[in-house]
Design an enzyme around this catalytic site. Structure first.
Site, PDB file in Angstrom:
ATOM      1  N   CYS A 198       1.640   0.445  -7.948  1.00 20.03           N
ATOM      2  CA  CYS A 198       2.056   0.869  -6.607  1.00 20.03           C
ATOM      3  C   CYS A 198       3.287   0.083  -6.160  1.00 20.03           C
ATOM      4  O   CYS A 198       4.351   0.235  -6.743  1.00 20.03           O
ATOM      5  CB  CYS A 198       0.878   0.746  -5.639  1.00 20.03           C
ATOM      6  N   GLU A 205      -7.286  -0.392 -10.512  1.00 19.09           N
ATOM      7  CA  GLU A 205      -8.154  -1.515 -10.126  1.00 19.09           C
ATOM      8  C   GLU A 205      -9.174  -1.106  -9.069  1.00 19.09           C
ATOM      9  O   GLU A 205     -10.110  -1.846  -8.799  1.00 19.09           O
ATOM     10  CB  GLU A 205      -7.309  -2.705  -9.639  1.00 19.09           C
ATOM     11  N   HIS A 218      -3.961   3.472  -8.451  1.00 22.96           N
ATOM     12  CA  HIS A 218      -4.620   2.161  -8.458  1.00 22.96           C
ATOM     13  C   HIS A 218      -5.824   2.133  -9.395  1.00 22.96           C
ATOM     14  O   HIS A 218      -6.957   2.342  -8.938  1.00 22.96           O
ATOM     15  CB  HIS A 218      -5.089   1.822  -7.039  1.00 22.96           C
TER      16      HIS A 218
END
Lengths: 79, 222
Positions: B86, B198, B196
């Site tokens: 990002c 994660e 994302h």
């Protein structure tokens, strides 16, 4: 010494913000607006009075930070 | 796998990244403040998401001129893995570690939702645990994710297999060229992506799809 740096998007780079402004101007009745491109202006005050040194430094500032030369052009005006 | 995460003023996904890395590698990543001059000796350096410097000037532009970037570029040149997610992707393009630029989303709005990703190249250290063509879920949350590169650059990265992830099945949330969601540098050791991974690594997140990316890196480092 006062300088103005103008950063604009290169031709061929889509400018959705410019398009939205263009649409809004049309909505306000400015039907003769063909196109709007959005850019940035930086007013920079520099110590020293040597024109060519100032221009050189401003070019470095543009290349290193003020413009992303992948997508933007810049122009420098010195008073 | 030893890891480090660079933290900038305005980073806000750094803790998500610490958590995902610790969960998958079993050891806590080192946190490195942007004003430091050297990175620790690690296998992977992550540039996390957020709004470094409030997105002033251009997203990632000011963070890309931070002191720590000099060592990040040196480490990347030496083949250390670098992952930018990002705002991290924006920072890596601004720093010249990745080609192209990330522009304002075509729809002009901030997008925060789940998209589908297709792994189009699984022969990278970031994607070896995926199958080629695998479609997986991943959250996005950004305002400037519209990938742009000139025609010549675009052709080159496509021909080199540097496009690793594309938005699949019409889920492109930002108008990025060729549905590009994630690319590597020419050497293949630096990857930037807008979504994302994660944020999809444990059951409470609602899925584990993002784990494969970190497991690919862990396998490569082992």
């Amino acid at each position: 010494m006062k300088a103005r740096v103008i950063v604009t998007l290169k031709n061929g780079v889509l400018d959705p913000q410019g398009k939205a402004i263009e649409g809004a101007l049309g909505g306000l009745g400015f039907g003769d607006v063909d196109s709007v491109r959005q850019g940035k202006v930086f007013d920079v005050e520099l110590a020293g009075a040597d024109m060519s040194t100032a221009k050189e430094k401003l070019e470095q500032m543009c290349e290193k930070l003020l413009a992303n030369t992948v997508i933007e052009n810049y122009a420098i005006e010195i008073d | 796998m030893k890891t480090a995460v660079i933290v900038f003023p305005g980073s806000n996904r750094d803790h998500d990244m610490f958590h995902a890395l610790e969960l998958i590698t079993g050891s806590r990543p080192q946190s490195v403040w942007h004003a430091e001059s050297t990175l620790p000796d690690v296998d992977l350096v992550v540039v996390p998401g957020g709004f470094s410097y409030g997105d002033y000037l251009r997203s990632g532009a000011i963070a890309a001129r931070s002191p720590i970037l000099k060592d990040l570029v040196a480490k990347a040149d030496n083949g250390v893995s670098v992952l930018g997610v990002c705002n991290g992707f924006q920072i890596l393009t601004e720093a010249g570690l990745l080609p192209g630029a990330l522009m304002r989303n075509a729809g002009l709005t901030f997008v925060c939702k789940e998209v589908l990703m297709e792994t189009v190249n699984n022969a990278t250290r970031f994607s070896s645990k995926f199958t080629r063509g695998q479609v997986w879920r991943c959250p996005v949350a950004h305002h400037d994710g519209n990938y742009f590169a000139d025609d010549e650059t675009l052709d080159r990265i496509e021909d080199n297999g540097q496009v690793v992830f594309r938005y699949a099945d019409g889920t492109n949330p930002n108008g990025s060229l060729n549905d590009i969601a994630g690319i590597t540098n020419e050497k293949g050791n630096v990857l930037g992506m807008m979504p994302h991974p994660e944020n999809l690594v444990e059951a409470l997140h609602g899925g584990l799809d993002g784990r494969l990316l970190f497991e690919s890196l862990a396998t490569q480092a082992a």
